[in-house]
Design a protein around this motif. Sequence first.
Motif, PDB file in Angstrom:
ATOM      1  N   LYS A  11      42.258  62.273  13.969  1.00 25.96           N
ATOM      2  CA  LYS A  11      41.660  63.373  14.718  1.00 25.96           C
ATOM      3  C   LYS A  11      40.205  63.509  14.313  1.00 25.96           C
ATOM      4  CE  LYS A  11      41.265  66.949  17.402  1.00 25.96           C
ATOM      5  NZ  LYS A  11      41.263  66.789  18.867  1.00 25.96           N
ATOM      6  N   TYR A  13      36.581  65.593  15.325  1.00 26.40           N
ATOM      7  CA  TYR A  13      35.936  66.676  16.073  1.00 26.40           C
ATOM      8  C   TYR A  13      34.459  66.392  16.339  1.00 26.40           C
ATOM      9  CZ  TYR A  13      40.000  69.724  15.465  1.00 26.40           C
ATOM     10  OH  TYR A  13      41.264  70.276  15.522  1.00 26.40           O
ATOM     11  N   THR A  44      46.373  71.154  11.682  1.00 29.71           N
ATOM     12  CA  THR A  44      45.861  70.318  12.770  1.00 29.71           C
ATOM     13  C   THR A  44      46.911  69.303  13.193  1.00 29.71           C
ATOM     14  OG1 THR A  44      43.586  70.554  11.988  1.00 29.71           O
ATOM     15  CG2 THR A  44      44.045  68.689  13.437  1.00 29.71           C
ATOM     16  N   ASN A  47      49.616  71.024  15.149  1.00 27.01           N
ATOM     17  CA  ASN A  47      49.188  71.320  16.515  1.00 27.01           C
ATOM     18  C   ASN A  47      49.177  70.074  17.399  1.00 27.01           C
ATOM     19  OD1 ASN A  47      48.862  74.058  16.035  1.00 27.01           O
ATOM     20  ND2 ASN A  47      46.712  73.861  15.449  1.00 27.01           N
ATOM     21  N   GLU A  53      46.614  70.208  20.284  1.00 26.94           N
ATOM     22  CA  GLU A  53      45.384  69.479  19.972  1.00 26.94           C
ATOM     23  C   GLU A  53      45.547  68.053  20.485  1.00 26.94           C
ATOM     24  OE1 GLU A  53      42.599  70.342  18.308  1.00 26.94           O
ATOM     25  OE2 GLU A  53      43.078  72.106  17.087  1.00 26.94           O
TER      26      GLU A  53
END
Length: 371
Positions: A11, A13, A44, A47, A53
């Motif tokens: 992940k 961002y 995270t 999610n 996410e």
Amino acid sequence: MAALTINNVVKNYGQGDVLKGINIAINSGEFLILVGPSGCGKSTLMNMIAGLETVTSGEILMGDDDVTNVEPKDRDIAMVFQSYALYPNMSVAENIAFGLEIRKVPKDERMKEVQRVAKLLQIEHLLDRKPGQLSGGQRQRVAMGRALARRPRLYLFDEPLSNLDAKLRVEMRTEIKKLHQNLGTTIVYVTHDQIEAMTLADRIAVMKDGIVQQFGTPQEIYDNPANQFVAGFMGSPAMNFIPCRLVGKGTEIMAEVQDAFGKVQYLPVPNPQALASMSGKDVILGLRPEKITEPLQHKEHEPLIRHLQLKVLVTEPTGADTMLVSELNGEQVDCRVGPRFGVKPGEITDLMLDMSLAVFFDPETGARIDQ
């Protein structure tokens, strides 16, 4: 129910990776706990399993189905939040039934399911009340009931007990454990509380800085931590970390320490052959508090037992046992002794060290030295 597989999930961002290649797999019906300090990436990851996410790269499988890009509503999951997220204008029964109503389940089936869940959670007497009339523990049961009424493939618990007081947390922990044993559901549970992790999980993923530091059963992680972070994070009180030197004594490798009088003593190590290359080097000895005790006669003849004279700095009676704070090689160490072991702060006493589960770490990197 469904097995869960997380393959190399990343992940990002835009300012670096929050999750850095997560790999986890559990079987159908297992209880997985994601544990770690704040900011480690566990919520995270939760999610992303829920679909709240997006995944930068990698894949998430439920059973044989790739759900990486599937909408949350189509994943067949149920989530229990830290904040309960109950509708204040609805009764307990209406809150539990709400998800079923949205899915057009007939009213008589909804009511049967509400009664089943209420009986399971022992909240039958609360069905007509509103959330504002309930205690924190009762609200959490209702939130769990709403999830259980769904009968999904996967349950997600996001720090569900963190808003409860200490006594209620222990009670609810027991209820969740009983619930899992009775239903055999597949659960993923996020917490920063390592006691919750140890008591509830079939498998634990210990996370730090977006990386799974270790994945295994509670006992594997407790007895054989992969590094110093895991060793210090899991266990209460935490593992003792004692700087020492490994030295060769004849054909043996021993850990060199000093007792309360400054006299050099040598402690045996498990699997000395694996540590032979470390002879003459400084290391960190990891030893759990329960492995430093008062002399126990039934253990005297075990091969990895040694006695040390150590000074007692603090005593902390807890009823069932007493925690002593002592000092070894310049570091404070926690020791667990019986409640009637009569010793006072300032005294030097004979303590028994059980080295059978001792582990060693690199003092520079914190990595476990292969044993």
